[in-house]
Write an enzyme that holds these catalytic residues in place. Structure first.
Site, PDB file in Angstrom:
ATOM      1  CG  HIS A 124      -2.002  -1.019   1.169  1.00  0.00           C
ATOM      2  ND1 HIS A 124      -2.439  -1.730   2.270  1.00  0.00           N
ATOM      3  CD2 HIS A 124      -2.743  -1.466   0.123  1.00  0.00           C
ATOM      4  CE1 HIS A 124      -3.416  -2.549   1.911  1.00  0.00           C
ATOM      5  NE2 HIS A 124      -3.608  -2.412   0.617  1.00  0.00           N
ATOM      6  CE1 TYR A 146       6.599   2.919   6.894  1.00  0.00           C
ATOM      7  CE2 TYR A 146       4.509   3.518   7.926  1.00  0.00           C
ATOM      8  CZ  TYR A 146       5.771   3.875   7.463  1.00  0.00           C
ATOM      9  OH  TYR A 146       6.206   5.180   7.592  1.00  0.00           O
ATOM     10  CG  HIS A 147      -0.022  -2.306   4.960  1.00  0.00           C
ATOM     11  ND1 HIS A 147      -1.136  -1.504   4.747  1.00  0.00           N
ATOM     12  CD2 HIS A 147       0.281  -2.176   6.278  1.00  0.00           C
ATOM     13  CE1 HIS A 147      -1.483  -0.925   5.895  1.00  0.00           C
ATOM     14  NE2 HIS A 147      -0.641  -1.318   6.826  1.00  0.00           N
ATOM     15  N   PRO A 148       3.884  -4.677   2.942  1.00  0.00           N
ATOM     16  CG  PRO A 148       6.059  -5.266   3.543  1.00  0.00           C
ATOM     17  CD  PRO A 148       4.970  -4.293   3.862  1.00  0.00           C
TER      18      PRO A 148
END
Length: 541
Positions: A298, A472-474
């Site tokens: 994201h 911070y959503h890999p």
């Protein structure tokens, strides 16, 4: 916790993050099995890991975060984007912004349509409920008595209330539960906290299990690769305090190292695209094309405003008296600014004409920053962040070399499609419309970032390219699927390798429409049940 490392265990879990803590704790509920959990980071002793606002100090901490960085991003003017990831017990759940958001039920139903049998929303809801200790009590969609505390915010900031009113002015419904029947609308986030303290996956799952003799947690254990016997995962090689060690897995190895480290370990072990492995000099054990591919994240861009009146934390943080008062509020009542999450109020909205469900998530923050979370503006400010929920762009995780000490190469490939660019531009434009409502009249003095310099769509896109960052959503780099090209099957077993599963955000075939901590914990919960079921079948045979 242990300073001695067993030579073997029934199950070896790699990574004590959001999913790994859940997997290890649930498997160790059976006293007849031995479980070892390997974590590259340290124990979670730093006090800032337990205070909610502590993410401002830990996210870029030199030892508590991996402080990863992408390769130069072509669509972001060649910028390298920092990617902090947790390096301690609890993993990124120990340094994240605490928001408890599951995503949309349509996300999981789409997984099922992609061949992930057993992963529809109806299938995964029991695991969300089982993990949850919902402060509001049980319901059809929520559970109580689970390890993970989910609570309402301790404070209702006046600026956040104005944000919710602004959304209502623009026709968005009030939504007091983003994990309820519908996600769309504006309201306050819930957070993973109990009585004002952060509840990481380590706090939730490992702490209650710490006295189990069949669970050993080994910190400072940097995994270097898998021990393979033919096409079977027999254990893990790792380094601890300078010593090269191994541990054997009698039943299974379960990788829970996250969307960067899990594919990295597979590639180091010779499991991945044969052409890439040969290029970097890693012997090919199993040609599994999609390892490290399908990377999704994201992406966000932030609007910052100068405000007047009470509410902005910039003013309080900027004075010694304000800091002392914040400390006193937390010490006496577990309330105040030290309990602030990375988003107090939120809005899920549709900005593209073809979107049937929200495609942008807004995080409202009662403060504004110049660079990092530690550098607040020297004037009263607030932030509206726009984040695209379902990016089309796909990136990769690849090896820089066969050396496990060398970090993987991250190619996020942000804004690679026209849809992604258009969604972000429209997201910023809606954020501006929110700021121009009656609710903010008399509160906002001016838009500081980007300001008048970004008026046209082209100028807004330029601003996004220059300033946009990860939220911070890999995920997605060990894609789950029903097709033979997927990395793991719906049982989370790595295709072509026996005794090996992956359970973390890397298995998501598509990133969920929201924050990824709660879904990662759900994946860990479900993985534990899949492992237990497989063990029963083996024993019966």
């Amino acid at each position: 916790m242990s300073d001695s490392v067993p030579r073997s265990a029934d199950y070896v879990v790699v990574g004590a993050g959001s999913a790994g803590c859940a997997v290890a704790a649930r498997l160790s509920e059976d006293p007849s099995v031995r479980v070892v959990l390997l974590e590259a980071g340290s124990r979670d002793r730093n006090p800032w890991l337990h205070v909610p606002i502590g993410y401002a100090k830990t996210m870029y901490h030199p030892t508590l975060s991996w402080n990863l960085v992408t390769e130069p991003e072509p669509e972001l003017e060649g910028r390298r984007i920092p990617w902090p990831r947790g390096r301690t017990l609890g993993g990124s759940s120990a340094i994240n912004g605490l928001l408890y958001v599951r995503g949309q039920k349509e996300d999981y139903d789409h997984w099922r349509q992609l061949g992930c049998t057993g992963w529809s929303f109806e299938d995964v809801l029991p695991y969300f409920r089982r993990s949850e200790d919902q402060e509001r009590g049980p319901s059809e969609l929520h559970g109580t008595g689970g390890p993970l505390a989910v609570s309402d915010l301790r404070d209702r900031n006046p600026l956040a209330l104005a944000f919710i009113e602004a959304a209502a002015e623009l026709g968005f419904p009030r939504n007091d539960d983003f994990n309820g029947a519908e996600q769309e609308g504006a309201g306050f986030f819930q957070v993973t906290a109990r009585r004002g303290w952060r509840c990481s996956s380590a706090t939730a799952y490992l702490k209650p299990a710490r006295n189990r003799p069949n669970l050993v947690v080994v910190t400072d254990a940097h995994s270097n690769g898998l021990l393979l016997e033919g096409r079977r995962a027999a254990g893990v090689a790792f380094t601890r305090h300078g010593a090269a060690l191994t541990i054997r897995a009698e039943r299974e190895v379960i990788l829970c190292a996250g969307a960067i480290a899990s594919p990295h370990l597979l590639l180091l072990s010779g499991i991945g695209p044969a052409e890439h492995l040969q290029e970097v000099g890693v012997p090919v054990v199993h040609d599994l094309r999609d390892v490290g591919r399908n990377l999704q994240d994201h992406f966000q861009a932030r609007l910052a405003f100068r405000v007047r009146g009470p509410g902005s934390l910039n003013t309080r943080v900027g004075s010694l008296f304000g800091k002392a008062l914040m400390g006193a509020e937390f010490a006496l009542r577990r309330s105040g600014p030290l309990t602030v999450s990375a988003g107090t109020a939120g809005l899920f909205a549709r900005v593209l004409p073809g979107s049937a469900t929200p495609d942008v998530q807004y995080h409202f923050l009662p403060f504004s920053t110049s660079k990092t979370m530690l550098e607040l503006h020297d004037f009263p400010g607030m932030t509206i962040s726009a984040c695209q929920l379902r990016p089309e762009s796909r990136g990769t995780i690849t090896l820089a070399s066969p050396d496990p000490r060398e970090r993987a190469l991250i190619h996020a490939n942000y804004l690679a499609t026209e849809t992604d660019r258009r969604c972000m531009v429209e997201g910023i434009k809606l954020g501006r419309r929110l700021s121009q409502t009656r609710a903010f009249r008399g509160i906002i003095e001016e838009e500081v970032v980007p300001g008048a310099a970004a008026a046209s769509d082209e100028e807004i896109l330029g601003f996004i390219r220059r300033t946009g960052i990860t939220i911070y959503h890999p995920s997605g780099t060990c894609r789950m699927g029903g097709d033979p090209q997927s990395v793991v099957d719906p049982e989370l077993r790595v295709r072509g390798i026996e005794g090996l599963r992956v359970a973390d955000a890397s298995v998501m075939p598509t990133v969920v429409s929201g924050n990824t901590n709660a879904p990662s914990i759900m994946i860990g919960e479900k993985c534990a049940d899949l492992v237990k079921a497989a063990a029963k079948v083996t024993l019966a045979a």
